[in-house]
Design a protein around this motif. Structure first.
Motif, PDB file in Angstrom:
ATOM      1  N   ALA A  67       0.831  -1.211   0.000  1.00 16.64           N
ATOM      2  CA  ALA A  67       0.000   0.000   0.000  1.00 16.64           C
ATOM      3  C   ALA A  67       0.861   1.253   0.000  1.00 16.64           C
ATOM      4  N   ASN A  68       1.965   1.208   0.749  1.00 16.35           N
ATOM      5  CA  ASN A  68       2.878   2.347   0.775  1.00 16.35           C
ATOM      6  C   ASN A  68       3.601   2.510  -0.554  1.00 16.35           C
ATOM      7  N   GLY A  78       1.355  10.811  -3.193  1.00 14.77           N
ATOM      8  CA  GLY A  78       0.688  11.992  -2.664  1.00 14.77           C
ATOM      9  C   GLY A  78      -0.512  12.414  -3.488  1.00 14.77           C
ATOM     10  N   ASP A  79      -0.676  11.826  -4.669  1.00 14.88           N
ATOM     11  CA  ASP A  79      -1.793  12.180  -5.550  1.00 14.88           C
ATOM     12  C   ASP A  79      -2.867  11.104  -5.633  1.00 14.88           C
ATOM     13  N   LEU A  80      -2.505   9.855  -5.359  1.00 13.84           N
ATOM     14  CA  LEU A  80      -3.457   8.754  -5.543  1.00 13.84           C
ATOM     15  C   LEU A  80      -3.172   7.640  -4.554  1.00 13.84           C
ATOM     16  N   ALA A  81      -4.212   7.222  -3.834  1.00 18.17           N
ATOM     17  CA  ALA A  81      -4.093   6.109  -2.896  1.00 18.17           C
ATOM     18  C   ALA A  81      -4.653   4.840  -3.523  1.00 18.17           C
ATOM     19  N   LEU A  82      -3.881   3.770  -3.447  1.00 20.73           N
ATOM     20  CA  LEU A  82      -4.348   2.461  -3.894  1.00 20.73           C
ATOM     21  C   LEU A  82      -4.265   1.495  -2.719  1.00 20.73           C
ATOM     22  N   SER A  83      -5.391   0.965  -2.326  1.00 22.04           N
ATOM     23  CA  SER A  83      -5.366  -0.096  -1.331  1.00 22.04           C
ATOM     24  C   SER A  83      -4.903  -1.379  -1.999  1.00 22.04           C
ATOM     25  N   THR A  84      -4.452  -2.335  -1.206  1.00 25.20           N
ATOM     26  CA  THR A  84      -4.073  -3.615  -1.802  1.00 25.20           C
ATOM     27  C   THR A  84      -5.274  -4.282  -2.459  1.00 25.20           C
ATOM     28  N   ALA A  85      -6.466  -3.997  -1.955  1.00 25.70           N
ATOM     29  CA  ALA A  85      -7.681  -4.536  -2.575  1.00 25.70           C
ATOM     30  C   ALA A  85      -7.857  -4.017  -4.001  1.00 25.70           C
ATOM     31  N   ASN A  86      -7.449  -2.786  -4.262  1.00 31.03           N
ATOM     32  CA  ASN A  86      -7.583  -2.189  -5.597  1.00 31.03           C
ATOM     33  C   ASN A  86      -6.653  -2.825  -6.618  1.00 31.03           C
ATOM     34  N   VAL A  98      -9.833   8.460   6.393  1.00 35.82           N
ATOM     35  CA  VAL A  98     -10.002   8.475   4.935  1.00 35.82           C
ATOM     36  C   VAL A  98     -10.215   9.881   4.397  1.00 35.82           C
ATOM     37  N   LYS A  99     -10.660  10.797   5.228  1.00 36.84           N
ATOM     38  CA  LYS A  99     -10.867  12.174   4.772  1.00 36.84           C
ATOM     39  C   LYS A  99      -9.579  12.808   4.260  1.00 36.84           C
ATOM     40  N   ASN A 100      -8.426  12.261   4.674  1.00 38.46           N
ATOM     41  CA  ASN A 100      -7.141  12.799   4.235  1.00 38.46           C
ATOM     42  C   ASN A 100      -6.649  12.207   2.923  1.00 38.46           C
ATOM     43  N   VAL A 101      -7.302  11.144   2.437  1.00 45.21           N
ATOM     44  CA  VAL A 101      -6.873  10.511   1.190  1.00 45.21           C
ATOM     45  C   VAL A 101      -7.079  11.482   0.035  1.00 45.21           C
ATOM     46  N   PRO A 102      -6.046  11.770  -0.755  1.00 42.66           N
ATOM     47  CA  PRO A 102      -6.158  12.790  -1.803  1.00 42.66           C
ATOM     48  C   PRO A 102      -7.058  12.391  -2.962  1.00 42.66           C
ATOM     49  N   ALA A 103      -7.030  11.127  -3.333  1.00 43.14           N
ATOM     50  CA  ALA A 103      -7.848  10.625  -4.445  1.00 43.14           C
ATOM     51  C   ALA A 103      -7.681   9.120  -4.495  1.00 43.14           C
ATOM     52  N   GLY A 104      -8.616   8.466  -5.182  1.00 45.56           N
ATOM     53  CA  GLY A 104      -8.546   7.023  -5.323  1.00 45.56           C
ATOM     54  C   GLY A 104      -9.385   6.550  -6.487  1.00 45.56           C
ATOM     55  N   VAL A 105      -9.378   5.252  -6.726  1.00 53.09           N
ATOM     56  CA  VAL A 105     -10.061   4.697  -7.899  1.00 53.09           C
ATOM     57  C   VAL A 105     -11.488   4.285  -7.609  1.00 53.09           C
ATOM     58  N   SER A 106     -11.896   4.298  -6.350  1.00 51.44           N
ATOM     59  CA  SER A 106     -13.259   3.908  -6.023  1.00 51.44           C
ATOM     60  C   SER A 106     -14.223   5.047  -6.358  1.00 51.44           C
ATOM     61  N   PRO A 107     -15.519   4.751  -6.481  1.00 54.77           N
ATOM     62  CA  PRO A 107     -16.504   5.809  -6.764  1.00 54.77           C
ATOM     63  C   PRO A 107     -16.514   6.916  -5.725  1.00 54.77           C
ATOM     64  N   GLY A 108     -16.041   6.633  -4.525  1.00 55.63           N
ATOM     65  CA  GLY A 108     -15.941   7.665  -3.495  1.00 55.63           C
ATOM     66  C   GLY A 108     -14.666   8.465  -3.584  1.00 55.63           C
ATOM     67  N   ASN A 109     -13.887   8.256  -4.648  1.00 58.80           N
ATOM     68  CA  ASN A 109     -12.605   8.942  -4.866  1.00 58.80           C
ATOM     69  C   ASN A 109     -11.637   8.686  -3.714  1.00 58.80           C
ATOM     70  N   ASN A 110     -11.668   7.436  -3.227  1.00 59.02           N
ATOM     71  CA  ASN A 110     -10.732   7.034  -2.182  1.00 59.02           C
ATOM     72  C   ASN A 110     -10.258   5.611  -2.457  1.00 59.02           C
ATOM     73  N   ASP A 111      -9.740   4.934  -1.456  1.00 61.91           N
ATOM     74  CA  ASP A 111      -9.151   3.607  -1.650  1.00 61.91           C
ATOM     75  C   ASP A 111     -10.026   2.472  -1.123  1.00 61.91           C
TER      76      ASP A 111
END
Length: 269
Positions: free
Chosen positions: A101-102, A107-115, A211-224
């Motif tokens: 995950a790290n 700093g622009d996109l968070a990817l969880s291992t699930a993603n 999660v409010k600090n996550v800058p962006a993500g691939v999920s519909p909620g724009n997070n990870d």
């Protein structure tokens, strides 16, 4: 004209001001409240909740921005045995998840291992990623089992690598939306691992890394969040993720009532 001293000073200032040389360390994270005791108490409180899955004990690993392991803990009680009452193999898996995950969040996109699940399957665009940064067995299997999950766990201070591509790993971001490290959770189904990691992140250090600090993500909620959108393709048995970042459902899948918004499209099984 500039003299040598002025030029050296300017160059030094340039490097010191560059974000490329900044990295959160384990000491930084501890100052921000990510202590061993905070991690253990938070994990134990979350594991006591309904998170779907099997209700098993869990491992939790924290890495800093460089992938160095800061702490490893678990939700066992003092009377339980680390080699008998928890999945021992999940200790390394939790460290792999934190590292992955790290390593693949910025700093622009968070990817969880699930993603990462769908893209790393055969014919996926990231197939082979899970073998790209192998775990170091000389480091990951060292030390006495008595210390596993303790404050002096043998993994502490080591950078063991490893990539895991199912649920349980989440990057950490501070209030400035800077990536400062990641956590990895393992010990139950991969969906429940993800849910527990999500809930732990929401609570760690008083919610400082939520999660409010996550800058962006691939999920519909724009997070990870985990995306459960894998469907049968044309009814012929092939599985496909509609988003390209999907993750399978799991035994006793954590539905909307227990996943705290960590899974998009989740259904209760």
């Amino acid at each position: 004209m500039f003299n040598v001293k002025q030029i050296c000073g300017a160059v030094t200032g340039l490097f010191l001001s560059s974000s490329a040389v900044w990295s959160a360390t384990c000491a930084d994270l501890e100052k921000q409240g990510l202590t061993y005791d905070n991690m253990k108490s938070t994990l134990s409180s979350v594991v006591s909740l309904d998170n779907g899955g099997l209700g098993f004990p869990m491992w939790l690993t924290l890495v800093d921005g460089s992938g160095t392991i800061c702490n490893v803990t678990n939700s066992l009680s003092p009377s339980q045995d680390v080699t008998a009452d928890i999945w021992l193999g999940s200790r390394n898996i939790s460290a792999q998840k934190a590292n992955a995950a790290n390593a693949f969040s910025t700093g622009d996109l968070a990817l969880s291992t699930a993603n990462l699940y769908t893209a790393t399957q055969p014919s996926g665009s990231l197939y082979g990623l899970q073998a790209s940064n192998p775990i170091d067995p000389t480091l990951s299997y060292g030390g006495s089992a008595i210390k596993f999950g303790a404050k002096n766990d043998p993994l502490k201070g080591k950078r063991i690598g490893g990539i895991n591509v199912f649920g349980g790993g989440l990057a950490l971001y501070n209030s400035a939306k800077q990536k400062v490290g990641a956590i990895g959770v393992s010990g139950d189904t991969s969906c429940t691992d993800h849910v527990v990691a999500w809930k732990v992140r929401e609570l760690l250090a008083g919610g400082a890394f939520a999660v409010k600090n996550v800058p962006a993500g691939v999920s519909p909620g724009n997070n990870d969040a985990m995306i459960q959108d894998i469907v049968k393709d044309n009814g012929i048995g092939n599985q496909a993720s509609l988003s390209g970042f999907g993750h399978p459902t799991c035994l006793n899948n954590p539905g909307p009532g227990v996943n705290a918004g960590s899974i998009y499209g989740a259904v209760q099984q």
